[in-house]
Design a protein around this motif. Sequence first.
Motif, PDB file in Angstrom:
ATOM      1  N   SER A   1      -5.415  -0.658  -1.034  1.00  0.00           N
ATOM      2  CA  SER A   1      -4.245  -0.996  -0.560  1.00  0.00           C
ATOM      3  C   SER A   1      -3.627  -0.536  -2.372  1.00  0.00           C
ATOM      4  O   SER A   1      -3.995   0.163  -3.155  1.00  0.00           O
ATOM      5  N   ILE A   2      -2.121  -0.649  -2.026  1.00  0.00           N
ATOM      6  CA  ILE A   2      -0.794  -0.679  -3.153  1.00  0.00           C
ATOM      7  C   ILE A   2      -0.770  -1.861  -3.974  1.00  0.00           C
ATOM      8  O   ILE A   2      -0.495  -2.481  -3.215  1.00  0.00           O
ATOM      9  N   ILE A   3      -0.656  -1.665  -5.512  1.00  0.00           N
ATOM     10  CA  ILE A   3      -0.404  -2.879  -5.855  1.00  0.00           C
ATOM     11  C   ILE A   3       1.170  -2.215  -6.338  1.00  0.00           C
ATOM     12  O   ILE A   3       0.696  -1.521  -7.720  1.00  0.00           O
ATOM     13  N   THR A   4       2.269  -3.064  -6.412  1.00  0.00           N
ATOM     14  CA  THR A   4       3.952  -2.496  -6.509  1.00  0.00           C
ATOM     15  C   THR A   4       4.697  -3.470  -6.431  1.00  0.00           C
ATOM     16  O   THR A   4       4.510  -3.807  -4.853  1.00  0.00           O
ATOM     17  N   GLU A   5       5.707  -3.133  -7.085  1.00  0.00           N
ATOM     18  CA  GLU A   5       7.206  -3.556  -7.069  1.00  0.00           C
ATOM     19  C   GLU A   5       8.044  -3.021  -6.060  1.00  0.00           C
ATOM     20  O   GLU A   5       9.408  -3.152  -5.735  1.00  0.00           O
ATOM     21  N   ASP A   6       7.689  -1.655  -6.476  1.00  0.00           N
ATOM     22  CA  ASP A   6       8.286  -0.576  -6.012  1.00  0.00           C
ATOM     23  C   ASP A   6       8.178  -0.170  -4.479  1.00  0.00           C
ATOM     24  O   ASP A   6       7.839   0.381  -3.786  1.00  0.00           O
ATOM     25  N   GLU A   7       9.236  -0.611  -3.565  1.00  0.00           N
ATOM     26  CA  GLU A   7       8.552  -0.089  -2.114  1.00  0.00           C
ATOM     27  C   GLU A   7       8.639   0.538  -1.229  1.00  0.00           C
ATOM     28  O   GLU A   7       8.166   1.536  -0.474  1.00  0.00           O
ATOM     29  N   GLN A   8       9.545   1.680  -2.577  1.00  0.00           N
ATOM     30  CA  GLN A   8       9.370   2.905  -1.606  1.00  0.00           C
ATOM     31  C   GLN A   8       7.779   4.061  -2.576  1.00  0.00           C
ATOM     32  O   GLN A   8       7.781   4.727  -1.123  1.00  0.00           O
ATOM     33  N   ALA A   9       7.223   3.624  -3.242  1.00  0.00           N
ATOM     34  CA  ALA A   9       5.686   3.877  -3.198  1.00  0.00           C
ATOM     35  C   ALA A   9       4.938   3.198  -2.328  1.00  0.00           C
ATOM     36  O   ALA A   9       4.239   3.920  -1.800  1.00  0.00           O
ATOM     37  N   ALA A  10       5.242   2.322  -1.905  1.00  0.00           N
ATOM     38  CA  ALA A  10       4.102   1.060  -1.540  1.00  0.00           C
ATOM     39  C   ALA A  10       4.873   2.336   0.201  1.00  0.00           C
ATOM     40  O   ALA A  10       3.478   2.488   1.222  1.00  0.00           O
ATOM     41  N   ALA A  11       5.774   2.794   0.500  1.00  0.00           N
ATOM     42  CA  ALA A  11       5.677   3.156   1.537  1.00  0.00           C
ATOM     43  C   ALA A  11       5.388   4.871   1.639  1.00  0.00           C
ATOM     44  O   ALA A  11       4.426   5.223   2.904  1.00  0.00           O
ATOM     45  N   LYS A  12       5.352   5.087   0.746  1.00  0.00           N
ATOM     46  CA  LYS A  12       4.471   6.466   0.239  1.00  0.00           C
ATOM     47  C   LYS A  12       2.789   6.640   0.233  1.00  0.00           C
ATOM     48  O   LYS A  12       2.303   7.749   1.473  1.00  0.00           O
ATOM     49  N   PHE A  13       2.598   6.091   0.185  1.00  0.00           N
ATOM     50  CA  PHE A  13       1.411   6.103  -0.057  1.00  0.00           C
ATOM     51  C   PHE A  13       0.508   5.234   1.049  1.00  0.00           C
ATOM     52  O   PHE A  13      -0.217   5.892   2.184  1.00  0.00           O
ATOM     53  N   MET A  14       1.769   4.037   2.073  1.00  0.00           N
ATOM     54  CA  MET A  14       1.132   3.662   3.228  1.00  0.00           C
ATOM     55  C   MET A  14       0.776   4.417   4.826  1.00  0.00           C
ATOM     56  O   MET A  14       0.063   4.764   5.393  1.00  0.00           O
ATOM     57  N   ASP A  15       2.318   5.764   4.326  1.00  0.00           N
ATOM     58  CA  ASP A  15       2.149   6.592   5.811  1.00  0.00           C
ATOM     59  C   ASP A  15       1.600   8.036   4.946  1.00  0.00           C
ATOM     60  O   ASP A  15       1.383   8.253   6.325  1.00  0.00           O
ATOM     61  N   CYS A  34      -6.997   0.902   7.003  1.00  0.00           N
ATOM     62  CA  CYS A  34      -5.939  -0.321   7.238  1.00  0.00           C
ATOM     63  C   CYS A  34      -5.491   0.583   5.768  1.00  0.00           C
ATOM     64  O   CYS A  34      -6.448   0.714   5.035  1.00  0.00           O
ATOM     65  N   VAL A  35      -4.647  -0.122   5.391  1.00  0.00           N
ATOM     66  CA  VAL A  35      -2.956   0.380   4.293  1.00  0.00           C
ATOM     67  C   VAL A  35      -2.533  -0.847   4.085  1.00  0.00           C
ATOM     68  O   VAL A  35      -1.648  -0.967   4.871  1.00  0.00           O
ATOM     69  N   TYR A  36      -2.715  -1.476   2.842  1.00  0.00           N
ATOM     70  CA  TYR A  36      -2.057  -2.249   2.086  1.00  0.00           C
ATOM     71  C   TYR A  36      -1.031  -2.579   1.872  1.00  0.00           C
ATOM     72  O   TYR A  36      -1.372  -1.095   0.384  1.00  0.00           O
ATOM     73  N   HIS A  37      -0.001  -3.995   1.267  1.00  0.00           N
ATOM     74  CA  HIS A  37       0.709  -3.522   0.207  1.00  0.00           C
ATOM     75  C   HIS A  37       0.454  -4.609  -0.719  1.00  0.00           C
ATOM     76  O   HIS A  37       1.261  -5.981   0.368  1.00  0.00           O
ATOM     77  N   ASN A  38       0.435  -5.162  -2.072  1.00  0.00           N
ATOM     78  CA  ASN A  38       0.572  -6.343  -2.138  1.00  0.00           C
ATOM     79  C   ASN A  38      -0.513  -7.047  -2.039  1.00  0.00           C
ATOM     80  O   ASN A  38      -0.469  -8.292  -1.668  1.00  0.00           O
ATOM     81  N   ALA A  39      -1.944  -6.544  -1.274  1.00  0.00           N
ATOM     82  CA  ALA A  39      -3.058  -7.729  -0.381  1.00  0.00           C
ATOM     83  C   ALA A  39      -4.339  -7.035  -0.894  1.00  0.00           C
ATOM     84  O   ALA A  39      -4.284  -5.787  -0.867  1.00  0.00           O
ATOM     85  N   SER A  40      -5.249  -8.148  -0.981  1.00  0.00           N
ATOM     86  CA  SER A  40      -6.277  -7.654  -1.225  1.00  0.00           C
ATOM     87  C   SER A  40      -6.615  -7.160   0.385  1.00  0.00           C
ATOM     88  O   SER A  40      -7.076  -7.120   1.102  1.00  0.00           O
ATOM     89  N   THR A  41      -7.729  -6.030   0.159  1.00  0.00           N
ATOM     90  CA  THR A  41      -8.739  -5.679   1.044  1.00  0.00           C
ATOM     91  C   THR A  41      -9.420  -6.382   1.832  1.00  0.00           C
ATOM     92  O   THR A  41     -10.046  -5.148   2.751  1.00  0.00           O
ATOM     93  N   ARG A  42      -9.990  -6.972   1.425  1.00  0.00           N
ATOM     94  CA  ARG A  42     -10.538  -8.383   2.355  1.00  0.00           C
ATOM     95  C   ARG A  42     -10.312  -8.510   3.529  1.00  0.00           C
ATOM     96  O   ARG A  42     -10.981  -9.376   3.959  1.00  0.00           O
ATOM     97  N   PHE A  43      -9.169  -8.738   3.874  1.00  0.00           N
ATOM     98  CA  PHE A  43      -8.527  -8.960   4.559  1.00  0.00           C
ATOM     99  C   PHE A  43      -8.362  -8.062   5.931  1.00  0.00           C
ATOM    100  O   PHE A  43      -8.737  -7.979   7.406  1.00  0.00           O
ATOM    101  N   SER A  44      -9.364  -7.340   5.655  1.00  0.00           N
ATOM    102  CA  SER A  44      -9.524  -6.146   7.061  1.00  0.00           C
ATOM    103  C   SER A  44     -10.731  -6.974   7.827  1.00  0.00           C
ATOM    104  O   SER A  44     -12.043  -6.836   6.808  1.00  0.00           O
ATOM    105  N   ASP A  45     -10.481  -7.256   8.867  1.00  0.00           N
ATOM    106  CA  ASP A  45     -11.673  -8.584   9.436  1.00  0.00           C
ATOM    107  C   ASP A  45     -10.974  -9.286  10.642  1.00  0.00           C
ATOM    108  O   ASP A  45     -10.039  -9.773  10.775  1.00  0.00           O
ATOM    109  N   GLY A  46     -11.636  -8.822  11.305  1.00  0.00           N
ATOM    110  CA  GLY A  46     -11.372  -9.718  12.680  1.00  0.00           C
ATOM    111  C   GLY A  46     -10.567 -10.995  12.712  1.00  0.00           C
ATOM    112  O   GLY A  46      -9.530 -11.171  13.335  1.00  0.00           O
ATOM    113  N   GLY A  47     -11.730 -11.806  11.985  1.00  0.00           N
ATOM    114  CA  GLY A  47     -10.951 -13.189  11.965  1.00  0.00           C
ATOM    115  C   GLY A  47      -9.504 -13.328  11.240  1.00  0.00           C
ATOM    116  O   GLY A  47      -8.775 -14.036  11.252  1.00  0.00           O
TER     117      GLY A  47
END
Lengths: 413, 413
Positions: free
Chosen positions: A339-353, A359-372
């Motif tokens: 996960s990346i924590i940032t308010e910079d959308e371009q940085a988030a896109a770079k990280f995720m791409d 699973c790659v996250y922007h401003n959320a906890s990795t704990r959500f990687s779960d079927g439920g």
Amino acid sequence: MDKCLLKQLTEAKDASRLMKNISQEDKNKALLNISSALLEHIDEIIIENQKDIACAKENNMSPAMIDRLLLDSQRIQSMVQDVRKLTQLEDPIGQVIREIERPNGLHIQQVRVPIGVFAIIYESRPNVTVDIACLCLKSSNVCVLKGGKEAIHSNRILTRLMQEATKDILPYGCIHLIDNTDRLIVNELIQANDYVDVVVPRGGKGLIDFVVKNATVPVIETGAGNCHLYIDKEADMQKAIDISVNAKIQRPSVCNAIETILVHQDIAHVYLPLMVKAFDGKVEIRGDEKVQQIIDCYPATKEDYAKEYDDYIVAIKIVDSIEEAISHIYQYSTKHSESIITEDEQAAAKFMDSLDSACVYHNASTRFSDGGEFGFGAELGISTQKLHARGPLGLIEMTSYQYKIYGNGQVRK
Amino acid sequence: MDKCLLKQLTEAKDASRLMKNISQEDKNKALLNISSALLEHIDEIIIENQKDIACAKENNMSPAMIDRLLLDSQRIQSMVQDVRKLTQLEDPIGQVIREIERPNGLHIQQVRVPIGVFAIIYESRPNVTVDIACLCLKSSNVCVLKGGKEAIHSNRILTRLMQEATKDILPYGCIHLIDNTDRLIVNELIQANDYVDVVVPRGGKGLIDFVVKNATVPVIETGAGNCHLYIDKEADMQKAIDISVNAKIQRPSVCNAIETILVHQDIAHVYLPLMVKAFDGKVEIRGDEKVQQIIDCYPATKEDYAKEYDDYIVAIKIVDSIEEAISHIYQYSTKHSESIITEDEQAAAKFMDSLDSACVYHNASTRFSDGGEFGFGAELGISTQKLHARGPLGLIEMTSYQYKIYGNGQVRK
């Protein structure tokens, strides 16, 4: 091959031929029967489970391990609830994924079908026995379960109850437990290509590595989770702190908890003291030299970055740039969740791409990687390989597909 | 690990990090550059290919095998056309497969990504070198090619031309040929889990079995095709005969040609003599005892039913019922393609719903099990396993996916 195993696998394969055409109604009826049977025999389950607990104590198993083994009334009722929830989920079998009309008049349907026979190898928790058997049932797959020998009494009663509860509805042999605690049986099981369609090891790294190395049957690897959180220089500090705490210590023993936090150098002097305060002494912090200059912590080594602690320990590294964070994750990640924590959308896109984790996250906890949490309702595990399925394995991910082609006499030119 | 191989695999892995974000335009430009380079160097390719042909003759290779090795101007131009066709196909990378909105505000995207590094092990035909490298390129995957040693001169020049033609557009190291003819290198390649994401053996049963048995990297099995045609009692005789001829002898050497014809007993006396006439002496017929009572033929054994002839030979069996046909196919099929000829819709549905082969046909030739014929434009092969992808492997089937999860500070409760 061991004669008992051969008999079980032959029955499993025969059952898998028939499971494909069992209706959704019958599968749901079978699940409800299982939930009733578990409730009705709650005392019997507890008696059998206590035999496992007694053995575990005799063998000086750790209290944490004994707790994993334990089935009490509350846990059994929670299992029952999970089985009932499965009846509410959509049946993936028979769904049309794609339809293709060809110029020659051929009509092609890509239709979801079961994979066939699942072999699941797992460790102590006996609730897994019911979880997996019912997920396989709902997705029209046959299961061959190989649980840990420490849970054998619990697994036997649970399997017997499930078999009895479904015997008038489902084909004979669609739920199997391997009742042989010899470890050699695992080798035969994972090389039984004529009978088993996929093997899923659920357990520690030792088990997974053993299966990957020795299986000739296709494997779905699950669960190895060296997950990362990257605090970018444009991070919102409140989000950074809330997510750090949640991703590290809401439940540190699970695979979607983070193990390493990477912090951009421009924000480290603000973030790190706040992080220490938020962890409130509950987490052992291991930092690189730059981190050690800002907060009081143990030194972090390369081994720390490679390790899945699954514990109240975190490794921290200060990075010069987002590129360094990405490179670090490429080097050490098990490709589970980042996960990346940032308010910079371009940085988030770079990280995720740039990253290729499941699973790659922007401003959320990795704990959500779960079927439920993804809305899949239930899961077999979290896949960390690229073939077949990645991330949470829900019912859809437990299926294959088949092409049905309708013609009126077409031949190839 | 062999030092050269380690260097190549390291380069391949590094390249795969970058391939994910190469634009469709750049990939198509790279493909056009390859097609131009092949055309410009056509004489050079033929000179190198002639070295392989000379070796093959010295080693007394069969004329059929030598023909498979041969590259002449026409074949090279056909390769060039195939490369150009790839530029017209839709780029699967970046496609959004599913979008999920969660009640907590998380937005989840399931996005197609490359698998990463493909290791392809194949035999004599040198055109496969260009085919596969370009399919990998178009799907943003990196390829590590291990061709047969009999085609090494051809494979070297083809790989060099592709590398040079793309070097200004694609990351360094995205097309690799293993230039080591030692068979031990294959073992290292298929166990290089840290570098290779998937291995695809393309060749005979011996090669496929070897890879399945020894690989620790996930495998996609392709090509084993013991395909069946079932002539139901309600078959339209013209369709039955046309499709029998097409599926058996339009191109008998390929995996989607049929090997066994099952005939319902009620129609055998009509069908079999017509079939003999239609085959016109071109096909060796091996029948069970009942068949031998109707037409003149060789006896068929159990070994015949299990065999993929890939030749002008067919096994025939008379069955009492559609159920017997289905059971026979379950027992002997490699789960590639099967077809039923009938005017009875219920029988067709029963046949198609009961079998678990990758492609099941009603009133059409099994020869359509092909990426081109399905409208995929091109294919890596025909998968006969259930995990990951089944049937024709087009560009979509050469991808994986990744979840991108967008939040605004969400933590798990």
